[in-house]
Design a protein around this motif. Structure first.
Motif, short mmCIF file in Angstrom:
data_model
loop_
_atom_site.label_atom_id
_atom_site.label_comp_id
_atom_site.label_asym_id
_atom_site.label_seq_id
_atom_site.Cartn_x
_atom_site.Cartn_y
_atom_site.Cartn_z
N ARG A 53 6.85 -7.91 6.29
CA ARG A 53 8.16 -7.30 6.10
C ARG A 53 9.07 -7.73 7.23
N ARG B 111 14.72 -12.14 -8.52
CA ARG B 111 13.78 -12.80 -7.62
C ARG B 111 13.05 -13.94 -8.32
N ASP C 144 11.54 -8.22 -2.08
CA ASP C 144 12.63 -7.95 -1.15
C ASP C 144 12.79 -6.44 -1.00
#
Length: 357
Positions: free
Chosen positions: A5, A82, A113
């Motif tokens: 992340r 995406r 995301d």
């Protein structure tokens, strides 16, 4: 299952944190189904892109968004977005060598995301430790990217990697500049493709170097119990006059980025960080304090006309920067005689030319 992340740190700089997920059995099945769905959608978009010869994200979004959501039942809006981005990335700079549409593996990794998977991460902010052993002063420049008061020239032997010195950096930048000029003069489709492929390569190289330099400086300060002090170079491009052959180098040098990287890493480690006035740092003798332009007989040489101290001008400047940082830190941290709160907490009470971050 592990995910990476990218969390936003202070000053807008990203830091990658690796997390391990421990889902329940039912959650495992749901995640596996989501992976299959996303890869199926990416394959559908890829076939549409190959059929219509459309590969940019914007044009592919207009072509495939509604179609992929109609063909893949249960696909969400952001998952479709995406999937389109993944397909555009898969064909970027490689579609000339492909003979058929790209097929995505059913269980291939799926990038998420923040809209697909949000992870909230709060890191404790460490208290700033007192620099009991002084400061690591760093002089930034064009001839030498960074020189510390300990005499370390960065980049150089102190850093690992293929970049073995600042001369190597300048050579690579000049080579890239000449290459861009040749390609821009051709004005052909092939030249534009090469320019797109080269776009950002020099920026990534300089960003990596600034990360290495800032990491080295902060670790050295942490190891020796010192703070970090750099020059406040804001507005330097408007203040400094250089030869016309050096203007492009000065105006494209990443001074601000190196300062920002060093600042947030020092803040994360609880190390005192200071910006000081850069005026006359390379013309001042750190031993006797004599200031004169005659102390700089050449660009890289320093010889004090009063006491005779000699050395490299950038190293002398880094020593002066360290001294200014220590003096400024002591000035704002001295106890208040009236018993009122220390000036350390009063951001308005700063000595001239000093900026505590």
């Amino acid at each position: 299952m592990a995910i990476r992340r990218s969390a936003t740190k202070r000053h807008g700089l990203p830091a990658t944190v690796q997390l391990r997920l421990t889902p329940a059995p039912t959650q495992v099945d749901a995640l596996a189904a989501a992976v299959l769905l996303c890869n199926q959608a990416a394959t559908v978009v890829s076939r549409l892109a190959w059929q219509h010869r459309v590969f940019t994200v914007l044009e592919l979004h207009r072509l495939a968004y509604c179609e992929v959501r109609a063909q893949v039942a249960g696909l969400g809006a952001q998952a479709a977005v995406r999937a389109i981005a993944r397909v555009a990335g898969a064909y970027a700079n490689r579609r000339a060598s492909k003979k058929r549409a790209h097929i995505f593996r059913p269980h291939g990794a799926v990038p998420y995301d923040a809209r697909l998977l949000q992870v909230a991460l709060t890191l404790p902010k460490p208290a700033v430790r007192e620099p009991d052993h002084g400061f690591v002063g760093v002089d930034q420049g064009v001839a030498n990217l960074a020189v510390t008061c300990d005499g370390a020239v960065l980049p150089g032997p102190a850093l690992s990697g293929p970049i073995d010195g600042n001369g190597h950096v300048r050579t690579l930048r000049e080579r890239r500049h000449r290459q861009r000029r040749r390609l821009q003069a051709k004005e052909t489709a092939a030249a534009r493709r090469v320019l797109r492929r080269l776009a950002g390569r020099e920026h990534r190289m300089m960003t990596d170097l600034n990360h290495q330099i800032s990491t080295f400086v902060v670790r050295e300060a942490e190891r020796t119990g010192r703070g970090v002090v750099l020059e406040d170079l804001q507005g330097i491009r408007g203040r400094v006059r250089v030869h016309r052959l050096q203007r492009r180098t000065l105006h494209t040098w990443a001074f601000a980025q190196q300062i920002a990287f060093t600042r947030y890493k020092a803040d994360r480690a609880g190390i005192a960080f200071v910006l000081v006035d850069p005026a006359y740092t390379s013309q001042t003798c750190p031993d006797c304090g004599h200031v004169s332009r005659a102390n700089r007989p050449a660009r890289g040489r320093f010889i004090c006309t009063r006491c005779g101290l000699a050395g490299h001008a950038d190293h002398i400047a880094a020593r002066n920067i360290a001294t200014r940082g220590a003096a400024g830190w002591a000035a704002i941290n001295q106890p208040h005689a009236t018993g009122l709160p220390s000036p350390r907490r009063d951001r308005e009470s700063k000595p001239p030319g000093f900026n505590r971050q």
